[in-house]
Design an enzyme around this catalytic site. Structure first.
Site, PDB file in Angstrom:
ATOM      1  N   ARG A 234       0.849  -1.181   0.000  1.00 30.39           N
ATOM      2  CA  ARG A 234       0.000   0.000   0.000  1.00 30.39           C
ATOM      3  C   ARG A 234       0.888   1.235   0.000  1.00 30.39           C
ATOM      4  O   ARG A 234       1.962   1.242   0.622  1.00 30.39           O
ATOM      5  CB  ARG A 234      -0.875   0.056   1.255  1.00 30.39           C
ATOM      6  CG  ARG A 234      -2.060  -0.857   1.245  1.00 30.39           C
ATOM      7  CD  ARG A 234      -3.159  -0.378   0.292  1.00 30.39           C
ATOM      8  NE  ARG A 234      -4.342  -1.207   0.398  1.00 30.39           N
ATOM      9  CZ  ARG A 234      -4.582  -2.287  -0.346  1.00 30.39           C
ATOM     10  NH1 ARG A 234      -3.732  -2.652  -1.289  1.00 30.39           N
ATOM     11  NH2 ARG A 234      -5.680  -2.990  -0.181  1.00 30.39           N
ATOM     12  N   GLU A 263      -4.389   7.223  -5.468  1.00 27.16           N
ATOM     13  CA  GLU A 263      -4.613   6.541  -6.753  1.00 27.16           C
ATOM     14  C   GLU A 263      -6.103   6.449  -7.070  1.00 27.16           C
ATOM     15  O   GLU A 263      -6.906   6.415  -6.144  1.00 27.16           O
ATOM     16  CB  GLU A 263      -3.975   5.135  -6.720  1.00 27.16           C
ATOM     17  CG  GLU A 263      -4.577   4.226  -5.643  1.00 27.16           C
ATOM     18  CD  GLU A 263      -3.903   2.868  -5.549  1.00 27.16           C
ATOM     19  OE1 GLU A 263      -2.676   2.795  -5.379  1.00 27.16           O
ATOM     20  OE2 GLU A 263      -4.631   1.863  -5.627  1.00 27.16           O
ATOM     21  N   HIS A 281      -1.715  -0.417 -10.020  1.00 22.21           N
ATOM     22  CA  HIS A 281      -2.274  -1.269  -8.949  1.00 22.21           C
ATOM     23  C   HIS A 281      -2.958  -2.502  -9.555  1.00 22.21           C
ATOM     24  O   HIS A 281      -4.166  -2.686  -9.406  1.00 22.21           O
ATOM     25  CB  HIS A 281      -3.266  -0.473  -8.079  1.00 22.21           C
ATOM     26  CG  HIS A 281      -3.591  -1.170  -6.778  1.00 22.21           C
ATOM     27  ND1 HIS A 281      -4.070  -0.520  -5.681  1.00 22.21           N
ATOM     28  CD2 HIS A 281      -3.517  -2.478  -6.418  1.00 22.21           C
ATOM     29  CE1 HIS A 281      -4.279  -1.388  -4.697  1.00 22.21           C
ATOM     30  NE2 HIS A 281      -3.947  -2.584  -5.123  1.00 22.21           N
TER      31      HIS A 281
HETATM   32  C1  8YV Z   1      -7.223  -4.876  -5.092  1.00 26.73           C
HETATM   33  C2  8YV Z   1      -5.564  -5.166  -3.398  1.00 26.73           C
HETATM   34  O1  8YV Z   1      -8.157  -5.307  -4.188  1.00 26.73           O
HETATM   35  O2  8YV Z   1      -5.648  -7.339  -2.503  1.00 26.73           O
HETATM   36  C3  8YV Z   1      -5.544  -6.131  -2.285  1.00 26.73           C
HETATM   37  O3  8YV Z   1      -5.422  -5.688  -1.148  1.00 26.73           O
HETATM   38  O4  8YV Z   1      -5.283  -4.033  -3.222  1.00 26.73           O
HETATM   39  C4  8YV Z   1      -5.944  -5.568  -4.764  1.00 26.73           C
HETATM   40  O5  8YV Z   1      -5.988  -6.924  -4.969  1.00 26.73           O
HETATM   41  C5  8YV Z   1      -7.646  -5.138  -6.479  1.00 26.73           C
HETATM   42  O6  8YV Z   1      -7.060  -4.189  -7.242  1.00 26.73           O
HETATM   43  C6  8YV Z   1      -9.127  -5.120  -6.665  1.00 26.73           C
HETATM   44  O7  8YV Z   1      -9.659  -3.881  -6.422  1.00 26.73           O
END
Ligand code: 8YV
Length: 315
Positions: A234, A263, A281
């Site tokens: 993150r 983002e 992402h």
């Molecule tokens: C997003 C993610 O959820 O697993 C996570 O924590 O940030 C990603 O897998 C994905 O981009 C779907 O929104």
């Protein structure tokens, strides 16, 4: 039987939307022009929230849903869910661990290779005729045999380290303590000390208030002008301004990033930097993994409303 009402925070692919619509009464928050008015209107009927890792569910959303019982996150990271509000009201929270681990690790390692070997610039070199006009592409940096640091040896960090071992990298890691499943790798508790002995530093920490800006100016400076920072976790784990300052001044060699503050809008300073690889992402973004994530989101909701144990509970 009436279908449970679910607040849907973000869009899903059609292969998820169709079965969700069949099983639940979905209310599409992301399509509402006036979000507050939408929440005020549908909130009282909502029993579940289906969201995405990076979107989560904030305090206002949770407060607007007095009947809320469960939040199902499409993603392993649930840092954007207000867990305190959930705990206080006994709201269950689920996520999608394991199914995405290998894809996220793959992308992290790919980013290191692409960036180290200058592959984006090399592609342009071929396409724009530079190869024919100017000759050989400038030399790049070797990967194999170098020193890699993994900050956070959870499921994803472990899979990153396993892959790095295949490149004969010398691996060290930081975590809250040494891991018994990581005996071949050096444990270095202090992130600054880890960065100091690393050529590549992977950030694979679950984000929380405790890890916010854990990669700050000190860690970045310890990584240094030959070092590369790779973030597949993150954005909040890194002090983005400190990172930008270091990339601009050359105090940090380069970075490869899949996540950003605010983002999908990026700090425009990133866009003019030649020494950063920018990714949208998408570390979990393969058909196979996204289908497995969508299934887990539904399985958790279905189990909850059937009074069954949750497959992948967080709370
Ligand atoms: C997003 C993610 O959820 O697993 C996570 O924590 O940030 C990603 O897998 C994905 O981009 C779907 O929104």
């Amino acid at each position: 039987m009436t279908k449970p009402h679910i607040l849907q925070v973000g869009p899903y692919p059609e292969w998820d939307q169709v079965p969700l619509d069949a099983a639940f009464h979905m209310h599409r928050y992301f399509e509402a022009a006036d979000k507050a008015a939408f929440l005020a209107e549908v909130g009282p009927q909502i029993r579940g929230i289906a969201t995405r890792g990076e979107l989560g569910a904030n305090a206002a959303m949770i407060a607007a849903c007095p009947q809320l019982e469960v939040i199902s996150v499409y993603g392993v990271g649930y840092d954007a869910v207000d867990l305190e509000a959930c705990r206080a009201r006994g709201i269950r929270v689920t996520n999608t661990p394991d199914v995405l681990t290998n894809d996220v690790a793959d992308l992290g390692v790919a980013m290191m290779l692409v960036q180290s070997r200058g592959m984006i610039g090399a592609e342009t070199w071929v396409r724009d005729g530079s190869w024919a006009a100017k000759g050989l592409y400038p030399l790049q940096r070797r990967v194999w045999g170098k020193r890699a640091g993994v900050l956070g040896l959870g499921r994803i960090g472990y899979e990153v380290a396993k892959r790095l071992a295949g490149f004969d990298l010398q691996i060290a890691y930081s975590d809250v303590g040494p891991k018994d499943y990581a005996r071949d790798w050096e444990f270095i508790a202090d992130p600054v000390a880890l960065a100091e002995r690393s050529d590549f530093l992977f950030v694979t920490l679950a984000a929380s208030a405790a890890t916010r800006h854990i990669v700050g100016a000190q860690v970045i400076d310890a990584l240094g002008p030959q070092g590369m920072l790779i973030n597949i976790s993150r954005a909040s784990n890194i002090d983005e301004n400190a990172l930008l300052d270091a990339l601009e001044s050359g105090r940090l060699g380069s970075a490869a990033l899949d996540v950003f503050e605010g983002e999908p809008k990026l700090n425009p300073r990133f866009l003019s930097l030649p020494n950063v690889l920018l990714q949208p992402h998408h570390a979990s973004g393969t058909y196979e993994t996204r289908q497995a994530m969508g299934k887990l989101v539904r399985d958790n909701l279905t189990a909850h409303f059937a009074g069954q144990p949750l497959p992948t509970p967080v709370l």
